[in-house]
Design a protein around this motif. Structure first.
Motif, PDB file in Angstrom:
ATOM      1  N   LEU A   1      26.634 -58.287  76.310  1.00 14.78           N
ATOM      2  CA  LEU A   1      26.814 -59.743  76.333  1.00 14.78           C
ATOM      3  C   LEU A   1      27.714 -60.202  75.185  1.00 14.78           C
ATOM      4  O   LEU A   1      28.576 -61.068  75.361  1.00 14.78           O
ATOM      5  CB  LEU A   1      25.442 -60.434  76.255  1.00 14.78           C
ATOM      6  N   GLU A   2      27.543 -59.602  74.009  1.00 16.64           N
ATOM      7  CA  GLU A   2      28.418 -59.955  72.876  1.00 16.64           C
ATOM      8  C   GLU A   2      29.866 -59.597  73.184  1.00 16.64           C
ATOM      9  O   GLU A   2      30.792 -60.343  72.853  1.00 16.64           O
ATOM     10  CB  GLU A   2      27.956 -59.243  71.610  1.00 16.64           C
TER      11      GLU A   2
ATOM     12  N   PRO B   1      19.641 -64.049  78.239  1.00 13.92           N
ATOM     13  CA  PRO B   1      20.745 -63.383  77.533  1.00 13.92           C
ATOM     14  C   PRO B   1      21.324 -62.210  78.316  1.00 13.92           C
ATOM     15  O   PRO B   1      21.188 -61.054  77.912  1.00 13.92           O
ATOM     16  CB  PRO B   1      20.110 -62.944  76.206  1.00 13.92           C
ATOM     17  N   THR B   2      21.964 -62.497  79.451  1.00  8.71           N
ATOM     18  CA  THR B   2      22.672 -61.476  80.226  1.00  8.71           C
ATOM     19  C   THR B   2      24.021 -62.054  80.654  1.00  8.71           C
ATOM     20  O   THR B   2      24.187 -63.274  80.700  1.00  8.71           O
ATOM     21  CB  THR B   2      21.907 -61.067  81.502  1.00  8.71           C
ATOM     22  N   ILE B   3      24.954 -61.160  81.002  1.00  4.60           N
ATOM     23  CA  ILE B   3      26.288 -61.621  81.420  1.00  4.60           C
ATOM     24  C   ILE B   3      26.221 -62.450  82.713  1.00  4.60           C
ATOM     25  O   ILE B   3      26.825 -63.521  82.777  1.00  4.60           O
ATOM     26  CB  ILE B   3      27.253 -60.426  81.569  1.00  4.60           C
TER      27      ILE B   3
ATOM     28  N   ARG C   1      23.078 -63.507  67.096  1.00  5.29           N
ATOM     29  CA  ARG C   1      24.541 -63.352  67.191  1.00  5.29           C
ATOM     30  C   ARG C   1      25.057 -63.908  68.513  1.00  5.29           C
ATOM     31  O   ARG C   1      26.075 -64.580  68.579  1.00  5.29           O
ATOM     32  CB  ARG C   1      24.931 -61.870  67.066  1.00  5.29           C
ATOM     33  N   VAL C   2      24.300 -63.614  69.586  1.00  2.00           N
ATOM     34  CA  VAL C   2      24.696 -64.101  70.911  1.00  2.00           C
ATOM     35  C   VAL C   2      24.696 -65.632  70.941  1.00  2.00           C
ATOM     36  O   VAL C   2      25.634 -66.266  71.434  1.00  2.00           O
ATOM     37  CB  VAL C   2      23.743 -63.537  71.998  1.00  2.00           C
TER      38      VAL C   2
ATOM     39  N   ARG D   1      30.135 -71.568  70.911  1.00  2.00           N
ATOM     40  CA  ARG D   1      31.571 -71.898  70.978  1.00  2.00           C
ATOM     41  C   ARG D   1      31.968 -72.389  72.361  1.00  2.00           C
ATOM     42  O   ARG D   1      32.966 -73.055  72.529  1.00  2.00           O
ATOM     43  CB  ARG D   1      32.416 -70.661  70.648  1.00  2.00           C
ATOM     44  N   TYR D   2      31.217 -71.974  73.365  1.00  2.00           N
ATOM     45  CA  TYR D   2      31.611 -72.275  74.747  1.00  2.00           C
ATOM     46  C   TYR D   2      30.769 -73.370  75.394  1.00  2.00           C
ATOM     47  O   TYR D   2      31.159 -73.921  76.416  1.00  2.00           O
ATOM     48  CB  TYR D   2      31.526 -71.015  75.608  1.00  2.00           C
TER      49      TYR D   2
ATOM     50  N   LEU E   1      24.909 -65.962  81.748  1.00  2.00           N
ATOM     51  CA  LEU E   1      25.883 -66.749  80.958  1.00  2.00           C
ATOM     52  C   LEU E   1      27.061 -67.180  81.833  1.00  2.00           C
ATOM     53  O   LEU E   1      27.538 -68.314  81.720  1.00  2.00           O
ATOM     54  CB  LEU E   1      26.403 -65.925  79.770  1.00  2.00           C
TER      55      LEU E   1
ATOM     56  N   GLN F   1      27.653 -67.013  69.122  1.00  2.00           N
ATOM     57  CA  GLN F   1      28.892 -66.851  69.910  1.00  2.00           C
ATOM     58  C   GLN F   1      28.926 -67.842  71.074  1.00  2.00           C
ATOM     59  O   GLN F   1      29.955 -68.429  71.377  1.00  2.00           O
ATOM     60  CB  GLN F   1      28.960 -65.436  70.495  1.00  2.00           C
ATOM     61  N   ALA F   2      27.760 -68.012  71.735  1.00  2.00           N
ATOM     62  CA  ALA F   2      27.710 -68.859  72.933  1.00  2.00           C
ATOM     63  C   ALA F   2      27.975 -70.322  72.588  1.00  2.00           C
ATOM     64  O   ALA F   2      28.520 -71.061  73.409  1.00  2.00           O
ATOM     65  CB  ALA F   2      26.358 -68.707  73.625  1.00  2.00           C
TER      66      ALA F   2
ATOM     67  N   PHE G   1      31.196 -59.478  76.122  1.00  2.00           N
ATOM     68  CA  PHE G   1      31.647 -60.487  77.090  1.00  2.00           C
ATOM     69  C   PHE G   1      32.038 -61.773  76.372  1.00  2.00           C
ATOM     70  O   PHE G   1      33.097 -62.365  76.643  1.00  2.00           O
ATOM     71  CB  PHE G   1      30.492 -60.736  78.080  1.00  2.00           C
ATOM     72  N   LEU G   2      31.200 -62.216  75.427  1.00  2.00           N
ATOM     73  CA  LEU G   2      31.449 -63.495  74.752  1.00  2.00           C
ATOM     74  C   LEU G   2      32.657 -63.442  73.818  1.00  2.00           C
ATOM     75  O   LEU G   2      33.214 -64.469  73.448  1.00  2.00           O
ATOM     76  CB  LEU G   2      30.200 -63.930  73.973  1.00  2.00           C
ATOM     77  N   GLU G   3      33.048 -62.222  73.427  1.00  2.35           N
ATOM     78  CA  GLU G   3      34.241 -62.095  72.583  1.00  2.35           C
ATOM     79  C   GLU G   3      35.532 -62.242  73.378  1.00  2.35           C
ATOM     80  O   GLU G   3      36.598 -62.453  72.810  1.00  2.35           O
ATOM     81  CB  GLU G   3      34.241 -60.719  71.897  1.00  2.35           C
ATOM     82  N   ASP G   4      35.424 -62.110  74.690  1.00  3.24           N
ATOM     83  CA  ASP G   4      36.612 -62.121  75.545  1.00  3.24           C
ATOM     84  C   ASP G   4      36.950 -63.565  75.932  1.00  3.24           C
ATOM     85  O   ASP G   4      36.613 -64.032  77.023  1.00  3.24           O
ATOM     86  CB  ASP G   4      36.332 -61.250  76.778  1.00  3.24           C
ATOM     87  N   GLU G   5      37.629 -64.259  75.034  1.00  5.01           N
ATOM     88  CA  GLU G   5      37.885 -65.690  75.239  1.00  5.01           C
ATOM     89  C   GLU G   5      38.704 -65.958  76.498  1.00  5.01           C
ATOM     90  O   GLU G   5      38.489 -66.947  77.186  1.00  5.01           O
ATOM     91  CB  GLU G   5      38.614 -66.272  74.016  1.00  5.01           C
TER      92      GLU G   5
END
Lengths: 257, 185
Positions: B149-150, A143-145, A181-182, A188-189, A148, A185-186, B152-156
């Motif tokens: 990270l959240e 769970p890091t940018i 939550r992560v 979706r992608y 991902l 959100q993930a 980042f994930l909000e930035d479609e």
């Protein structure tokens, strides 16, 4: 029936090999599972399974003048059929990665689930081949940018070859992270569901040091339980052995440059 | 002492102690010298989206972040980390300040970040993140709320750009590797 799944991450250090073996052992309760170390440039499955001294490995099968048979490189351990890859640099340089296609085709004829532990980076033909050959991918993330971002990239590479995502594993998750939550959100992608979130675990490091898969070394750990949940959510798709093997064999893969 | 205003984050001007390429090395240096001060992070990318940002430290541990770019204009806290987490090299200047001179800045909760987050998100270094968390005061490790990270994930738009770039790269590489015959529909 057979399904070939590439286990991929896009970057190192996320616990891809640990995850591949853990998923494999959990799936082995129900299926006949073969695990191949298809990360030929950074092979490490042998170190997780006590096979560092294996006589014959995938490397021997990828040589043009190979005299070893695929059977010679298969080791029955921990309820799995394991095909480790050697770590010799010279053998890696001499290997013809396109021969992986034949090896995978032969293994596919005799198993239910084929897991391909794939390269972390996407910088070469040999690193991308597992994504080309697999039916679907399991993407292992932290769970890091950076993780991902790389996971999204690996998914797009796989999709380019018609290989969709079967599911996502969040590994090395610490308690204080807002992982639910992560994960939501993930989703979706990513093309598949979040199979599980695996807690950061000393047991995984201890298992690696002991040369055993996590589910053999610490079967009662929280991480092991999470991998079993992941395997339960992974819906293995039926495939016809002959058709899958033919697909691998007919893949139009050129000679390596 | 003169002030250097970075967006709404007003910092006293510090003494430059280090200027190199790479976030990991700068975070490591800040931790090892117990730096109180700030890092000015400037992406080297020629792309327009590489805007600079600032990360402050107390006794070597990151506390607050600000970036001139974000999904909604400028950004602060974990949103700033998400904005700064772009691939490619960055030049990082470390500035030192006298102890206590950032106390006022560090009292603004909207700018604060979890202590290990810069190492994880900007340097992709889990070990450094763990060592940083171990050095952080106990109350700092409990900073909850949404993560970088959240954000980042909000930035479609940003994610769509990553996907588009990866698809183009995959197709270009497939041609180079002779795998273009394998590409899907």
């Amino acid at each position: 029936m057979v399904e070939a799944l590439a286990v991929a991450s896009g970057k190192g250090g996320v616990g891809k090999t640990t995850s591949t073996l853990a998923l494999g052992m959990a799936l082995a309760d129900e299926y006949d599972v073969t695990v191949v170390d298809a990360d030929t440039g950074m092979a490490n499955l042998c170190f997780h399974t006590g096979l560092a001294d294996a006589n014959t490995t995938l490397q021997d099968l990828l040589l043009d003048d190979a005299d070893a048979t695929v059977e010679d490189a298969v080791y029955e351990r921990f309820g799995l059929s394991l095909v480790p890859c050697g770590t010799s640099l010279s053998a890696f340089r001499e290997a013809d990665p396109t021969l992986l296609r034949e090896v995978v085709a032969e293994l596919a004829a005799d198993t239910d689930v084929l897991l391909l532990d794939s390269a972390a980076a996407l910088g070469s033909q040999s690193a991308v081949l597992p994504l080309v050959l697999a039916d679907r991918t399991v993407v292992v993330l932290q769970p890091t940018i950076p993780s991902l971002s790389d996971g999204l990239k690996v998914q797009e590479y796989a999709r380019s070859y018609g290989t969709e995502t079967a599911g996502v594993l969040f590994n090395r998750v610490r308690d204080d992270e807002a992982i639910d939550r992560v994960a939501e959100q993930a989703e979706r992608y990513f093309g598949g569901p979040t199979l599980a979130t695996i807690p950061e675990s000393d047991a995984a490091r201890a298992a690696r040091r002991a040369g055993e898969p996590l589910l053999a070394h610490a079967p009662d750990s929280d991480a092991a339980a999470a991998y079993r949940r992941a395997a339960g959510r992974l819906e293995i798709q039926d495939g016809d052995e002959g058709a899958v093997a033919d697909r691998f064999r007919s893949a139009v893969i050129p000679e390596s440059p | 002492m003169s002030e250097t205003a970075v967006g709404e984050l007003d910092l006293p001007r510090g003494t430059l102690v280090r200027s190199r390429v790479g976030v990991a090395g700068a975070l490591e240096a800040a931790l090892s010298r117990d730096l109180t001060g700030y890092a000015r992070i400037e992406p080297d990318s020629l792309l327009a989206d590489g805007d600079p940002g600032v990360l402050t430290f107390a006794d070597g541990v990151p506390v607050a972040a600000y970036c001139e770019r974000g999904a909604k204009g400028d950004s602060r806290g974990v949103d700033a980390l998400a904005a700064l987490a772009v691939p490619g090299p960055c030049t990082v200047e470390l500035y030192e300040l006298p102890a206590g001179s950032l106390d006022r800045v560090h009292e603004q909760p909207s700018f604060t970040v979890p202590p290990g987050a810069p190492a994880e998100e900007l340097a992709d270094d889990a070990t450094l993140a763990e060592r940083t968390r171990e050095r952080a005061p106990e109350e700092a490790t409990d900073r909850g709320g949404a993560s970088a990270l959240e954000s980042f994930l909000e930035d479609e738009e940003r994610i769509a750009a990553i996907q588009e770039e990866a698809r183009a790269e995959a197709e270009k590489r497939a041609a180079e590797w002779g795998l273009d015959g394998e590409l899907g529909e």
